[in-house]
Structure formats: structure tokens, C-alpha cells
Design a protein around this motif. Structure first.
Motif, PDB file in Angstrom:
ATOM      1  N   LEU A 107     -10.584   1.986  -3.249  1.00 35.53           N
ATOM      2  CA  LEU A 107      -9.197   2.201  -4.230  1.00 35.53           C
ATOM      3  C   LEU A 107      -8.184   1.253  -3.939  1.00 35.53           C
ATOM      4  O   LEU A 107      -7.650   0.625  -5.006  1.00 35.53           O
ATOM      5  N   VAL A 108      -7.777   0.943  -2.737  1.00 34.64           N
ATOM      6  CA  VAL A 108      -6.575  -0.191  -2.546  1.00 34.64           C
ATOM      7  C   VAL A 108      -7.269  -1.582  -2.980  1.00 34.64           C
ATOM      8  O   VAL A 108      -6.499  -2.199  -3.380  1.00 34.64           O
ATOM      9  N   THR A 160      -4.147  10.400  -2.236  1.00 35.85           N
ATOM     10  CA  THR A 160      -4.776   9.262  -3.041  1.00 35.85           C
ATOM     11  C   THR A 160      -6.004  10.078  -3.896  1.00 35.85           C
ATOM     12  O   THR A 160      -6.535   9.362  -4.829  1.00 35.85           O
ATOM     13  N   THR A 173      -9.247  -2.303  -5.148  1.00 32.56           N
ATOM     14  CA  THR A 173      -9.225  -2.591  -6.690  1.00 32.56           C
ATOM     15  C   THR A 173      -8.045  -2.349  -7.426  1.00 32.56           C
ATOM     16  O   THR A 173      -7.950  -2.126  -8.500  1.00 32.56           O
ATOM     17  N   SER A 174      -6.999  -2.080  -6.636  1.00 30.17           N
ATOM     18  CA  SER A 174      -5.724  -1.786  -7.074  1.00 30.17           C
ATOM     19  C   SER A 174      -4.949  -3.127  -7.112  1.00 30.17           C
ATOM     20  O   SER A 174      -5.224  -4.015  -6.658  1.00 30.17           O
ATOM     21  N   SER A 175      -3.632  -2.893  -7.782  1.00 32.42           N
ATOM     22  CA  SER A 175      -2.658  -4.200  -7.660  1.00 32.42           C
ATOM     23  C   SER A 175      -2.149  -4.552  -6.211  1.00 32.42           C
ATOM     24  O   SER A 175      -1.720  -5.514  -6.032  1.00 32.42           O
ATOM     25  N   ALA A 176      -2.375  -3.739  -5.311  1.00 32.19           N
ATOM     26  CA  ALA A 176      -1.971  -3.663  -4.029  1.00 32.19           C
ATOM     27  C   ALA A 176      -2.584  -5.032  -3.472  1.00 32.19           C
ATOM     28  O   ALA A 176      -2.062  -5.684  -2.799  1.00 32.19           O
ATOM     29  N   ILE A 191       0.852  -1.299   0.048  1.00 31.66           N
ATOM     30  CA  ILE A 191       0.053  -0.049   0.079  1.00 31.66           C
ATOM     31  C   ILE A 191       0.873   1.155  -0.192  1.00 31.66           C
ATOM     32  O   ILE A 191       0.706   2.170  -0.599  1.00 31.66           O
ATOM     33  N   LEU A 241       2.643   1.858  -3.559  1.00 31.85           N
ATOM     34  CA  LEU A 241       1.837   1.841  -4.686  1.00 31.85           C
ATOM     35  C   LEU A 241       1.305   3.280  -4.593  1.00 31.85           C
ATOM     36  O   LEU A 241       0.818   4.099  -5.542  1.00 31.85           O
ATOM     37  N   PHE A 242       0.826   3.974  -3.264  1.00 32.58           N
ATOM     38  CA  PHE A 242       0.205   5.112  -3.156  1.00 32.58           C
ATOM     39  C   PHE A 242       0.960   6.311  -2.613  1.00 32.58           C
ATOM     40  O   PHE A 242       0.688   7.131  -2.237  1.00 32.58           O
TER      41      PHE A 242
END
Length: 132
Positions: free
Chosen positions: A121-122, A110, A124-127, A62, A65-66
Motif C-alpha cells: 500500500l505504501v 489502512t 504504491t501510494s504517493s508517499a 506515511i 497520507l494514512f
């Protein structure tokens, strides 16, 4: 013919469930077409999810990525796990007041304005797919 190949042949919407043994629920599959590398070449990315296995992104993933601090990422990881802000703060060993301050910073970094949007957001992300 395997259940997977039969399911993929019958899939017209890109989403399907594949039954497993009676001891486990179905797997969820999503096929996303890729732009053709050359004319006529149909390629897809296949995402397979087990609804019985909840992905819990690591704070490290996390943070990377962010562009969050380690403390902010730990708070977000707690929220993503389903904890309320006060419980996520306790899990992160910070006060509720600090958690609220971190949350404002997380929103700014974010580009979201609500706690639920950060969680979405997290997730649905690659995280959600990275194991650090």
C-alpha cells in the motif's frame, strides 16, 4: 532524436525501458493517459523511475497520507525499508509487543490485514514520491 523520444514513439503498451550509459541500467517509464481536457487533446502523465534508486518514503509522509501516529509511521517506514517486524521495532525504539499492537492499529486504519499489504500500500501510494 533522443533515446526517450524514440522509445516513446515505439511504445504501444504504456511501459518501456530507456537505455542509459553502460555504467547505469535502463530507466523505467510508464505513460498514463489523462482524460481529454478537450476533444482530441491527448495528454499523459509520464512516470520515470530509476530502479537503481529505491524510494524510501518518510515517516512524516506515511503519517499524513494514512492518518497514522508518528510512532506507527516510523514502524511502517521500517517495514517498507525491508526490515522484519522485530528489526523495524528496534529501529523505532519500541518493543516487539508494542510493534504488534501498533501493527493492529495500522491494519485498522489502512484497511489491510497483512504486513505485506501495508508495505505494498505504501510503496504504491504517493508517499513513495514525497520527500518531507
Amino acid at each position: 532524436t533522443t533515446p526517450l523520444s524514440a522509445a516513446l514513439r515505439s511504445c504501444d503498451a504504456g511501459h518501456l525501458n530507456v537505455e542509459r550509459t553502460e555504467l547505469a541500467g535502463p530507466l523505467s517509464l510508464t505513460a498514463c493517459p489523462l482524460p481529454p481536457a478537450r476533444a482530441g487533446a491527448g495528454q499523459v502523465i509520464l512516470f520515470i523511475a530509476d530502479p537503481e534508486q529505491v524510494a524510501s518514503p518518510s515517516p512524516d509522509a506515511i503519517a499524513k497520507l494514512f492518518a497514522l501516529t508518528r510512532s506507527e509511521a516510523r514502524l511502517v517506514a521500517g517495514l517498507v525499508s525491508g526490515a522484519s517486524l522485530d528489526v523495524a521495532a528496534e529501529m523505532s525504539s519500541i518493543t516487539l509487543s508494542s510493534a504488534r499492537t501498533y501493527l493492529k492499529s495500522i491494519f485498522a486504519k489502512t484497511g489491510v490485514v497483512r504486513q505485506a499489504e501495508v508495505v505494498q500500500l505504501v510503496l504504491t501510494s504517493s508517499a513513495a514520491y514525497v520527500n518531507d
